[in-house]
Design a protein around this motif. Structure first.
Motif, PDB file in Angstrom:
ATOM      1  N   LEU A  91       0.851  -1.193   0.000  1.00 10.62           N
ATOM      2  CA  LEU A  91       0.000   0.000   0.000  1.00 10.62           C
ATOM      3  C   LEU A  91       0.889   1.245   0.000  1.00 10.62           C
ATOM      4  CD1 LEU A  91      -2.500  -1.367   2.627  1.00 10.62           C
ATOM      5  CD2 LEU A  91      -2.995  -0.916   0.208  1.00 10.62           C
ATOM      6  N   PRO A  92       0.336   2.382  -0.451  1.00  8.41           N
ATOM      7  CA  PRO A  92       1.168   3.592  -0.528  1.00  8.41           C
ATOM      8  C   PRO A  92       2.002   3.878   0.727  1.00  8.41           C
ATOM      9  CG  PRO A  92      -0.927   3.981  -1.589  1.00  8.41           C
ATOM     10  CD  PRO A  92      -0.998   2.601  -1.006  1.00  8.41           C
ATOM     11  N   PRO A  93       1.463   3.754   1.957  1.00  3.92           N
ATOM     12  CA  PRO A  93       2.300   4.072   3.126  1.00  3.92           C
ATOM     13  C   PRO A  93       3.501   3.137   3.308  1.00  3.92           C
ATOM     14  CG  PRO A  93      -0.017   3.844   3.757  1.00  3.92           C
ATOM     15  CD  PRO A  93       0.092   3.399   2.347  1.00  3.92           C
ATOM     16  N   GLU A  94       3.472   1.972   2.661  1.00  5.83           N
ATOM     17  CA  GLU A  94       4.576   1.011   2.824  1.00  5.83           C
ATOM     18  C   GLU A  94       5.734   1.293   1.870  1.00  5.83           C
ATOM     19  OE1 GLU A  94       2.926  -3.223   3.951  1.00  5.83           O
ATOM     20  OE2 GLU A  94       1.814  -2.461   2.237  1.00  5.83           O
ATOM     21  N   ARG A  95       5.494   2.177   0.908  1.00  6.26           N
ATOM     22  CA  ARG A  95       6.493   2.328  -0.165  1.00  6.26           C
ATOM     23  C   ARG A  95       7.805   2.904   0.323  1.00  6.26           C
ATOM     24  NH1 ARG A  95       2.116   4.307  -4.606  1.00  6.26           N
ATOM     25  NH2 ARG A  95       1.062   2.323  -4.572  1.00  6.26           N
TER      26      ARG A  95
END
Ligand SMILES: *Cc1c(COP(=O)(O)O)cnc(C)c1O
Length: 372
Positions: A85-89
């Motif tokens: 997910l975007p926050p994990e990038r």
């Protein structure tokens, strides 16, 4: 002295890893899969042992699992296979984790992220060849165009995942291999040749599906010592692995009940004779599937003892009438073997109508881990 614990043989895990390497041969890399805390074997301990054994790659499900390994000092390449997910990038970049990309939009986004940090980032691209879960389902032209314009990405891997690798009654695996090869060939014509092409996990290795080896395999279950039972006309397995984990508990009470007395919630079991019961400190909160109520076994002093009545949260009840030597405090093997007597994750899965994966992954947090 623990009430409930697992004993994990890191030597057996290492032997299983080398058994996989032997089947695939020197030209194929092996990326052991350590997701879900290494199928509950403890991802940090397992990763460090595999690093010592010379593994270059590991695979996990999400960024957080990769971060835990990095923070414990793991230097191997780590492939993050679940969608991120975007926050994990940011964590992927910060911790040098290599993502699998599952759509062409994601490829573009990750390319922009690489550009924003002014780096060339490695990634693998997954093709959905029939699993119908994660992976790109675009045409070869779309794939080529997207890969060619991702200037800040190093597409070092191309992968897919099989839906029915242990099932020899269907052509699905062959069909998936053909689709994968078509995509790889098409990318190749545009000059894009990922060095790592990986399709197979444990079943493909175990049943020797060589056309699925590519240049890397991703075994999970086999590293822990199991092979999914095959369906249909399977070739004999070449893979010699053995379970690395034994799950133990103790008899906390022994008592006799008269003929006709019932046992457990719902009184689902009645004694047909005077019965000696053992009460074992293990329940569904520890991961014993409720579905093995009245169907499972445990090993006590070398004998298989049936589970009687419903599995409850913290306890199971077993019939010890045929186990003469049992005493309070004795070790009970919930999963494992004693001499020729075996009751492992495959047996529990068969008794509970599930698969060995869920038995291993279901081992609860309350269960202590001991490495031998
Ligand atoms: C879990 C998983 C594996 C490992 O599968 P096993 O059957 O345990 O060997 C490999 N690849 C992907 C994408 C997975 O999700």
């Amino acid at each position: 002295m623990y009430r409930i614990w697992v004993e994990i043989s890191l030597d057996q895990l290492a032997a299983n890893y080398h058994a996989v390497r032997k089947v695939v041969g020197p030209g194929v890399a092996v990326a052991p899969v350590l997701k879900a805390d290494a199928y509950r074997h403890g991802s940090v301990e397992v990763a460090h042992r595999l690093q010592e054994e010379g593994a270059h790659w590991l695979a996990v499900s999400n960024a957080e699992e990769g971060v835990v390994l990095r923070e414990s000092g793991i230097r191997m390449r780590i492939l993050v296979m679940g969608d991120f997910l975007p926050p994990e990038r940011d964590a992927l970049v910060e911790y040098s984790l290599t993502p699998v990309i599952h759509s062409l939009e994601r490829l573009k986004e990750y390319d922009r992220l690489a550009q924003s940090v002014d780096r060339i980032l490695p990634c693998h691209l997954k093709i959905d060849t029939g699993m119908g879960r994660l992976g790109v389902r675009s045409t070869c032209e779309e794939l080529r165009a997207a890969a060619a314009s991702a200037h800040h990405l190093h597409l070092e891997g191309l992968m897919t995942h099989f839906a029915s690798a242990a099932d020899f009654t269907t052509a699905q695996t062959t069909d998936q291999i053909v689709l994968f090869e078509t995509a790889a060939h098409s990318l190749g014509q545009a000059g894009i040749q990922p060095a790592l092409r990986h399709l197979g996990s444990s079943a493909a290795v175990a049943y020797g599906i060589r056309s699925a080896f590519g240049t890397m395999v991703r075994p999970g279950l086999a590293i822990y010592g199991y092979v999914t039972p095959s369906k249909g006309d399977a070739p004999p397995t070449e893979l010699k692995v053995r379970p690395a984990l034994t799950w133990k508990s103790r008899l906390v009470e022994i008592k006799e009940i008269p003929e006709g007395a019932s046992v457990g919630y719902g009184a689902t079991w009645q004694a047909r004779r005077r019965t000696r019961l053992g009460i074992v400190a293990a329940g569904y909160a520890d991961g014993i599937p409720h579905a093995v109520s009245n169907r499972g076994h445990v090993i006590v002093d070398g004998y298989l003892a049936p589970i009687v009545g419903a599995v409850s949260m913290d306890l199971i009840t077993v019939d010890l009438t045929e186990v003469p030597p049992a005493r309070i405090g004795d070790t009970v093997i919930l999963l494992g073997r004693a001499g020729d007597v075996k009751w492992d994750a495959d047996d529990i899965a068969a008794a509970g109508g599930t698969i060995s994966y869920t038995v291993l992954c279901g081992i609860g947090n309350r269960v202590k881990r001991v490495y031998t």
